[in-house]
Motif scaffolding. Structure first.
Motif, mmCIF file in Angstrom:
data_model
loop_
_atom_site.group_PDB
_atom_site.id
_atom_site.type_symbol
_atom_site.label_atom_id
_atom_site.label_comp_id
_atom_site.label_asym_id
_atom_site.label_seq_id
_atom_site.Cartn_x
_atom_site.Cartn_y
_atom_site.Cartn_z
ATOM 1 N N ILE A 199 0.882 -1.180 0.000
ATOM 2 C CA ILE A 199 0.000 0.000 0.000
ATOM 3 C C ILE A 199 0.919 1.229 0.000
ATOM 4 C CG2 ILE A 199 -1.777 1.251 1.293
ATOM 5 C CD1 ILE A 199 -2.595 -1.431 2.516
ATOM 6 N N LEU A 200 0.864 1.975 -1.103
ATOM 7 C CA LEU A 200 1.742 3.135 -1.199
ATOM 8 C C LEU A 200 1.116 4.364 -0.565
ATOM 9 C CD1 LEU A 200 3.066 2.739 -4.870
ATOM 10 C CD2 LEU A 200 4.138 2.009 -2.731
ATOM 11 N N ASP A 217 -10.896 7.958 1.161
ATOM 12 C CA ASP A 217 -11.762 7.195 0.265
ATOM 13 C C ASP A 217 -11.009 6.561 -0.895
ATOM 14 O OD1 ASP A 217 -11.078 9.449 -1.065
ATOM 15 O OD2 ASP A 217 -13.134 10.015 -1.653
ATOM 16 N N SER A 218 -9.660 6.501 -0.827
ATOM 17 C CA SER A 218 -8.894 5.892 -1.911
ATOM 18 C C SER A 218 -7.601 5.316 -1.356
ATOM 19 C CB SER A 218 -8.577 6.928 -2.997
ATOM 20 O OG SER A 218 -7.725 7.944 -2.467
ATOM 21 N N VAL A 219 -6.962 4.465 -2.208
ATOM 22 C CA VAL A 219 -5.708 3.866 -1.822
ATOM 23 C C VAL A 219 -4.901 3.609 -3.085
ATOM 24 C CG1 VAL A 219 -6.578 1.500 -1.953
ATOM 25 C CG2 VAL A 219 -4.629 1.997 -0.488
ATOM 26 N N THR A 220 -3.580 3.717 -2.990
ATOM 27 C CA THR A 220 -2.693 3.434 -4.114
ATOM 28 C C THR A 220 -1.892 2.176 -3.776
ATOM 29 O OG1 THR A 220 -2.514 5.760 -4.643
ATOM 30 C CG2 THR A 220 -0.825 4.270 -5.561
ATOM 31 N N LEU A 221 -1.960 1.186 -4.682
ATOM 32 C CA LEU A 221 -1.330 -0.109 -4.471
ATOM 33 C C LEU A 221 -0.199 -0.305 -5.458
ATOM 34 C CD1 LEU A 221 -4.560 -2.265 -4.114
ATOM 35 C CD2 LEU A 221 -3.107 -1.456 -2.258
ATOM 36 N N SER A 222 0.863 -1.085 -5.023
ATOM 37 C CA SER A 222 1.981 -1.418 -5.898
ATOM 38 C C SER A 222 2.282 -2.891 -5.717
ATOM 39 C CB SER A 222 3.213 -0.580 -5.534
ATOM 40 O OG SER A 222 4.341 -1.033 -6.259
ATOM 41 N N THR A 238 3.005 -0.423 4.883
ATOM 42 C CA THR A 238 3.721 0.684 5.545
ATOM 43 C C THR A 238 3.059 1.986 5.159
ATOM 44 O OG1 THR A 238 5.253 0.859 3.688
ATOM 45 C CG2 THR A 238 5.894 -0.577 5.506
ATOM 46 N N PHE A 239 3.274 2.968 5.975
ATOM 47 C CA PHE A 239 2.776 4.295 5.651
ATOM 48 C C PHE A 239 3.782 4.985 4.736
ATOM 49 C CE2 PHE A 239 0.754 3.373 9.684
ATOM 50 C CZ PHE A 239 -0.569 3.674 9.385
ATOM 51 N N PRO A 240 3.346 5.602 3.638
ATOM 52 C CA PRO A 240 4.291 6.251 2.699
ATOM 53 C C PRO A 240 4.957 7.470 3.347
ATOM 54 C CG PRO A 240 2.017 6.707 2.091
ATOM 55 C CD PRO A 240 1.960 5.717 3.201
ATOM 56 N N LEU A 241 6.278 7.601 3.106
ATOM 57 C CA LEU A 241 7.031 8.700 3.705
ATOM 58 C C LEU A 241 6.720 10.031 3.036
ATOM 59 C CD1 LEU A 241 10.492 6.964 4.149
ATOM 60 C CD2 LEU A 241 8.762 7.413 5.897
#
Length: 1161
Positions: free
Chosen positions: A930-931, A936-941, A1156-1159
């Protein structure tokens, strides 16, 4: 104690019984009387008894010789109150009291009569004073000396003695005494002359012996006129006196026969005494019928025949014969057996009610037949005034009335005696009398029978019924039985039988009732532990008797022990070795004699119980002794011994021989425990000695002392070598081997082996060679050819039996041909089936062991990259032509060869065959991260799959809502058609909601296993990454709302680094929220094959290192071979996992990476 009627209670019941009967009238009944009595002169008085009972008390009177006898008529008679007994004082002459007396006991109801009582007053026996003239007889005459003893009370014993010397007169066949006491001389001799023949008569009961006056007998010789010699005169006189026998008893006047009567059960005495010269001899025969089974006894030198306990079978004619050389004399006795009267049926009285009928029967037998006389109240019945019917054997009365009460007597008489029977007929009309006291308490134990008494007396007869507690219904089930005397029997009692019972009695005159109380106790139970112990001698044993009994019975509870039925004393025995302590029995230092059955016995006032245990004492047997050899043969000898204290233990016979193995004892034979001899089979050419060992469950005895040595002579071998085989390490060689004979099998000196061989199927002579060792090598033979082989044992005394033929093959060589027609059938992307034609049998050049399939990957069809050849192989055991090759890489090119192998090694390989595997489904993407998270959204890699197994066509992205209650939302799909895309932004999510995400790679064959990840969207107005273990902490969320964004991010990064992976493991998350498409992807990868360990809807995919099972349409597991690291049995069962190089087609479950939480957020 309970259940036991004490003596005091018996007395209470008896007194109650007597008091109840006091109001009932009873006829007199004689209870005691005298019988024939002798008034001995030395007695002080003579008592004649007569006692009777009745109500009212009876009065007594007597008759003497049929006439009334007044007891007050003579002052010497003493009487007693309320008794008919009287005593006669012995004062002066009492001869006038001699006679036959009868006692009569009377009351208002009737009169009872005794049997006749005879009183005998004997006089003092005396011989008369007389002068007896001398008796002069000639030599050879017969003489009778008469005794004529006086009369007296039997028994009478008569003796003939001489007064001068007080010695008995000698008696024999010539001189004897008759039954009457006279002394008979068959013929007299000069030595018989005496002047003091005296007869003595002894009367033991009178304590008297009397003596007859002496008698003189003079015997003279008669002189012949023509002889001057005295001896000649005697001879002449005797010759003249010689005569045939003549019977003196019975006398000639009685004729040739006489009749004798004897009473049955008595003693029969028949007497014959004869005179004659020479002295006659007496003999007896039974003329009619047979002599008794036991030879009759004769007395008085055969002159008296005696038969005791005479029966009817002794009746008949007996003959005595007196014989000497001059002739014989006979007499017949016709014996008749008679008997006094005996009862067949006595009249029986009883209590009768008014209006009933009476029948009295009286029957007796005897010889002569007895006469019957009826009496009533002691008086003969007058048929003219008797209102009933009377006959010889029967009296009857109808419609009995009270005045019919009477004592009826029946007398049976013949010449040998009289018998009397009385019947009391008591006609009563009274209400019932209950003789059992009211309120009696009874007790018994469960399962036993209870008896509640209700003894009654009633006339007319009364009806009896029992009730329980408050019920008025009579007891009538099968467990209740009412006896004739009114007693209630309750069988197989139960606890619920306790309670109060009532006995109700009624007849036409009245009714009565009593109550009884019944208590049911628990039965006593015993168990002895241990049940059947087995104890080693000198050890100890403790027997415990566990008892259960009713608490109400504890005061009467007793416990004891017995051994083999004999009671053991309570105190310790044998110096404390055996100790009894209530419920325990302890035996220390157990001896053999302690063996036996030990019984524990318990008793209470109401019941008893016992339990037993059998003690078995174990000990090793004593060694046998005294070994002896016998029956010596070349091949056998008999061994005998004396058994020690072996207790029938089996015996083992051992031997030692000093030729081949000196000092080593070996078992030769076993014999049963009761045998002490055995015939032993021996081998030739051995020097034996024997010993015997006894064995039982405890162990072995010490061996006996050895026997003497016994040497057997040599002989030709009895057997040939066994386990003949052929071993060869080189082609064109044949090594024949066998098991050599044991030393005891050699049978003699000079043992060798004659080896014979020839090629099988070829007509040729046998090759032979004699060797001493147990192998023979033959070279320059054809490769792998069958040979017939024989090995025979030979020694100096001859050859063994004709040997059996064994088939063996000469040395093998590797196969010289490769399988042909190799082809490959592709089953799926990782599995192929290989076919081939086997090589000809003659090209195997040995025993065919199987086929090896080798393959190697040449390139990947995905990128065309060539691979370094790395060979793999599987072995298929046996003669077959196909096999399965699993675990191949999909979408790849392979080459494959097949070869045959035997015990010698591998043959040449076939020409390589090229085949390709089709595309398969991809493996799991390497990661899913999870980037970025928003409300209401999420970015996945995600990463590429480790192995694409074909051309990637895109990805399937899925997500669903999850929570901590194991509930899940619907799965939503997003198709990523561009296979080069490796990230995606999902919009339209709910804030503050936990989601699970899945990513799968796809080829034209389908999609593979998904990588997963979970995360929580942010709340409204909050920007933060969420991780399980933090998101669930309420205090942390509150803290995030209160602290600045930068501080929040720093704290979050530190916490994530410290708790990498969280508390919620990937595996647990997959199990909790399974991949909805994992099952379908797995099916695409394996085709018809499935993983037997796979759980439905699990996210991970099993490695090919696990078991592979085919469906019914595919080839069975027998098609799989043996690989480098995996093996299949010859029947094809899979016994290992296939594995190859790192390039082999195995699929790893990598799981998902940590969220992880994105930096850069």
């Amino acid at each position: 104690s309970e259940g036991v009627v004490h003596a005091r209670e018996v007395m209470i019941i008896l007194s109650h019984f007597l008091s109840s009967l006091c109001s009932v009238s009873q006829l007199p009944a004689i209870t005691e009387q005298s019988h024939t009595q002798v008034a001995y002169p030395f007695d002080e008085d003579f008592t004649i008894k007569c006692e009777a009972r009745g109500n009212p008390q009876p009065t007594f009177n007597w008759t003497k010789d049929g006439k009334p006898f007044d007891l007050s008529s003579d002052p010497r008679i003493v009487t007693f109150n309320n008794s008919g007994t009287f005593a006669i004082q012995n004062r002066g002459i009492i001869n006038n009291f001699q006679g036959k007396y009868r006692c009569f006991a009377s009351n208002v109801l009737g009169t009872a009569m005794s049997e006749e009582i005879e009183l005998i007053v004997p006089s003092v026996p005396k011989f008369p004073k007389e002068k007896i003239e001398p008796l002069d007889v000639e030599h050879g005459d017969s003489v009778i000396l008469h005794c004529n003893p006086p009369k007296g009370i039997p028994p009478l014993h008569i003796y003939w003695m001489n007064i001068g010397e007080l010695k008995h007169i000698p008696q024999d066949e010539r001189v004897s005494m008759s039954l009457k006491g006279d002394l008979y001389f068959a013929n007299v001799e000069e030595s018989d002359s005496r002047s003091d023949y005296c007869c003595f008569a002894a009367f033991p009961r009178l304590r008297t012996i009397v003596q007859k006056m002496p008698m003189t007998l003079r015997v003279s010789l008669k002189h012949a006129n023509d002889s001057g010699s005295p001896n000649a005169a005697v001879t002449k006189a005797n010759f003249i006196k010689e005569r045939k026998p003549k019977l003196l008893i019975p006398p000639e006047s009685a004729g040739s026969s006489s009749s004798v009567t004897v009473i049955k059960g008595g003693v029969l005495l028949l007497e014959c005494i004869a005179e004659g010269l020479p002295t006659p001899h007496l003999s007896w025969v039974k003329v009619t019928g047979n002599m008794p089974k036991e030879e009759p006894e004769t007395e008085n030198f055969g002159k008296t025949l005696k038969i005791e306990q005479v029966t009817a079978a002794d009746e008949g004619t007996y003959q005595c014969t007196a014989s000497n050389p001059m002739g014989r004399a006979r007499h017949e006795f016709h014996v008749h057996v008679e008997e006094p009267p005996q009862w067949l049926k006595k009249p029986e009285g009883g209590v009768y009610s008014v209006g009933t009928n009476l029948v009295l029967l009286c029957e007796a037998i005897g010889n002569p037949e007895p006469s019957i006389q009826w009496k009533v109240n002691g008086m003969p019945i007058d048929g003219r005034i008797f209102r009933g019917r009377i006959s010889t054997r029967e009296i009857s009365l109808t419609n009995l009335q009270l005045q019919d009460s009477a004592v009826f007597q029946c007398e049976a008489t013949n010449k040998h005696g009289t018998i009397l029977a009385s019947a009391n007929v008591n006609v009563l009309n009274i209400a019932p009398l209950i003789l059992t006291p009211d309120g009696e308490n009874y007790a018994t134990v469960v399962g036993y029978s209870a008896f509640l008494h209700c003894d009654i007396f009633a006339s007319p007869a009364a009806d009896v019924r029992w009730t329980k507690d408050e019920s008025i219904e009579p007891l009538s089930t099968f467990r209740y039985e009412l006896n004739k005397n009114g007693t209630l029997e309750i069988r197989d009692t139960k606890k619920e039988d306790s309670g109060s019972y009532a006995c109700w009695v009624a007849n036409s005159v009245g009714k009565r009732a009593i109550t009884a109380n019944l208590d049911i106790r628990d039965a006593t139970k015993l168990v002895v532990t241990p049940k059947n112990p087995r104890v080693l001698k000198s050890h100890s044993i403790l027997l415990k008797c566990q008892a259960e009994y009713d608490s109400h019975l504890k005061h009467s509870f007793k416990l004891s022990w017995r051994k083999d039925g004999d009671e053991l004393p309570v105190n310790s025995t044998e110096g404390g070795r055996i100790v009894l302590d209530r419920d325990t029995l302890f035996i220390s230092s157990v001896l053999l004699e302690d063996q036996g059955v030990y019984t524990c016995l318990a008793s209470t006032a109401l019941d008893a119980a016992e339990a037993e245990a059998q003690l078995i004492v174990l000990d090793v047997p004593d060694p046998p002794e005294d070994l002896q050899l016998s029956e010596n043969q070349n091949r056998s000898v008999r061994l005998s011994w004396k058994a020690g204290a072996s207790h029938n233990s089996p015996s083992i016979i051992e031997f030692e021989e000093n030729h081949w193995e000196p000092g080593r004892w070996q078992e030769l034979s076993r014999v049963p425990g009761n045998d002490t001899t055995a015939l032993l089979s021996l081998a030739p050419y051995l020097n034996y000695q024997f010993r015997v060992v006894s064995v039982n469950a405890v162990g072995r005895s010490q061996p006996s002392k050895p026997s003497l040595r016994y040497a057997t002579p040599p002989a030709a071998p009895d057997k040939n070598p066994e386990n003949i085989r052929v071993e060869a390490s080189e082609p064109n060689e044949m090594v024949m081997k066998w098991e050599p004979l044991k030393p005891a099998e050699r049978n003699g000196p000079g043992l060798e082996y004659r080896v014979s061989w020839r090629q099988r199927g070829v007509e040729t002579d046998w090759n032979e060679e004699l060797v001493k060792k147990h192998s023979l090598s033959v070279r320059n033979v054809p490769t792998f050819v069958p040979y017939e082989i024989k090995v025979q044992a030979v020694n100096n005394l001859g050859s063994g039996p004709e040997p059996n033929i064994t088939i063996g093959y000469s040395g093998e060589d590797v196969p010289d041909a490769a399988p042909s027609g190799v082809s490959v059938e592709v089953v799926n992307s990782t599995l192929v089936k290989v076919f081939w034609f086997g090589i000809p049998r003659d090209r195997v050049r040995g025993h065919l062991r199987g086929y090896k399939v080798s393959w190697w990957k040449t390139k990947s069809m995905l990128d065309g990259k060539r691979h370094h050849p790395e060979k793999h192989f599987l072995t298929f055991v046996g003669d077959r032509n196909s096999g399965m090759i699993p675990g191949l890489d999909p979408f790849s090119e392979f080459r494959l060869t097949v070869l045959a192998f035997n015990s010698r090694g591998d043959g040449p390989e076939s020409s390589p065959v090229v085949f390709e595997t089709p595309e398969g489904v991809p493996e799991q993407p390497r990661f899913l991260r999870i980037l970025n998270f928003d409300k209401d959204s999420v970015t996945l890699s995600w990463g590429l799959p480790k192995k694409a197994n074909g051309h990637l066509t895109g990805y399937i992205l899925q997500y669903q809502i999850i929570n901590e209650t194991h509930e899940v939302g619907a799965v939503r799909d997003v198709s990523v058609a561009n296979h080069s895309v490796q990230s995606w932004r999902l919009a339209g999510l709910s804030p503050s909601t936990k989601y699970k995400f899945y990513i799968k790679a796809c080829t034209a064959k389908g999609c593979g296993k998904a990588a997963t990840e979970e995360g929580l969207t942010l709340a409204q107005g909050t920007y933060a990454g969420i991780y399980e273990g933090i998101s669930t902490q309420g205090w942390f969320i509150g803290l995030m709302c209160a602290i600045a964004l930068l501080t929040l991010l720093l704290l979050t990064i530190c916490f994530v680094r410290r708790n990498k992976g969280g508390k919620y493991s990937v595996k647990e998350k997959e199990d909790l929220h399974p991949d909805p498409e994992a099952q379908s992807i797995k099916d695409e990868i394996f085709g018809e094959y499935s993983d037997s360990d796979e759980k439905p809807l699990k996210g991970s995919l099993q490695s090919l290192n696990g078991d592979i099972k085919a469906t019914g349409s595919a080839d069975s597991l027998v098609d799989y071979g043996e690989g480098e690291h995996g093996m299949f049995n010859e029947d094809g069962s899979f016994i290992g996992a296939y594995s190859g190089s790192k390039e082999k087609g195995s699929v790893e479950s990598t799981g998902s990476s940590t969220a992880t939480f994105p930096l850069h957020a």
